[in-house]
Design a protein around this motif. Sequence first.
Motif, PDB file in Angstrom:
ATOM      1  N   TYR A  49       3.144   4.437   4.014  1.00 35.98           N
ATOM      2  CA  TYR A  49       4.160   4.106   5.008  1.00 35.98           C
ATOM      3  C   TYR A  49       5.303   5.105   4.898  1.00 35.98           C
ATOM      4  O   TYR A  49       5.713   5.463   3.799  1.00 35.98           O
TER       5      TYR A  49
ATOM      6  N   ARG B 270       0.533   4.229  -0.687  1.00 31.78           N
ATOM      7  CA  ARG B 270      -0.265   3.041  -1.019  1.00 31.78           C
ATOM      8  C   ARG B 270       0.612   1.794  -1.178  1.00 31.78           C
ATOM      9  O   ARG B 270       0.467   1.030  -2.128  1.00 31.78           O
ATOM     10  N   LEU B 271       1.490   1.592  -0.212  1.00 30.07           N
ATOM     11  CA  LEU B 271       2.452   0.491  -0.299  1.00 30.07           C
ATOM     12  C   LEU B 271       1.798  -0.862  -0.041  1.00 30.07           C
ATOM     13  O   LEU B 271       1.929  -1.777  -0.838  1.00 30.07           O
ATOM     14  N   TYR B 272       1.127  -1.011   1.077  1.00 33.62           N
ATOM     15  CA  TYR B 272       0.462  -2.268   1.436  1.00 33.62           C
ATOM     16  C   TYR B 272      -0.963  -1.964   1.863  1.00 33.62           C
ATOM     17  O   TYR B 272      -1.186  -1.060   2.663  1.00 33.62           O
ATOM     18  N   GLY B 273      -1.897  -2.726   1.363  1.00 36.25           N
ATOM     19  CA  GLY B 273      -3.286  -2.565   1.778  1.00 36.25           C
ATOM     20  C   GLY B 273      -3.840  -1.177   1.523  1.00 36.25           C
ATOM     21  O   GLY B 273      -4.732  -0.740   2.239  1.00 36.25           O
TER      22      GLY B 273
ATOM     23  N   GLU C   5       0.626  -6.106   7.421  1.00 35.34           N
ATOM     24  CA  GLU C   5      -0.147  -6.425   6.218  1.00 35.34           C
ATOM     25  C   GLU C   5       0.733  -6.796   5.038  1.00 35.34           C
ATOM     26  O   GLU C   5       0.368  -7.637   4.239  1.00 35.34           O
ATOM     27  N   GLY C   6       1.881  -6.178   4.930  1.00 37.02           N
ATOM     28  CA  GLY C   6       2.744  -6.435   3.785  1.00 37.02           C
ATOM     29  C   GLY C   6       3.674  -7.616   3.954  1.00 37.02           C
ATOM     30  O   GLY C   6       4.352  -8.010   3.020  1.00 37.02           O
TER      31      GLY C   6
END
Length: 153
Positions: free
Chosen positions: A143, A136-139, A27-28
Amino acid sequence: MRLEIVPFVPEHAARIRLRPLDALGLEGAPAAADPLETGRMYAASGPAFSGLWQGRVVASAGIVVSRPGLGDCWALTSPQTPRFALSFQRAVVRMLPRLVAEAEIERLQALVVRGHATSCRWLSRLGFRREGLLRRLYGGRDYYIYGRIETCQ
């Protein structure tokens, strides 16, 4: 069963059907919506290889050299990868030192979607240490970040 290990090419990313948690992990990535573009980015960013079985891409892995001495590890795995777990593990153990030397890496790091226990165990077996949780790193997903310091080659 043994995989045929070949140099990674962008088309491998387009031909692999990802496991669900691997798809979440992309996602990222800058080109996550386009697997071929993701493959091009990986191929241009550092050394990589793929494992094939009867011409089908089972798994690919490599290093994105994000700055001198720093490598971000990545892996794309298919639902067939567990059938070839030992072969893929041996390939990674054999190839990783070569990739590190080729890219002159001092530190390797990898991100794993929280809840992807298989990848967490695998990185630990490869000598990576969990260094923290990136919330809350990506989407909106968390992680784990893993790191491994390379010794002199």
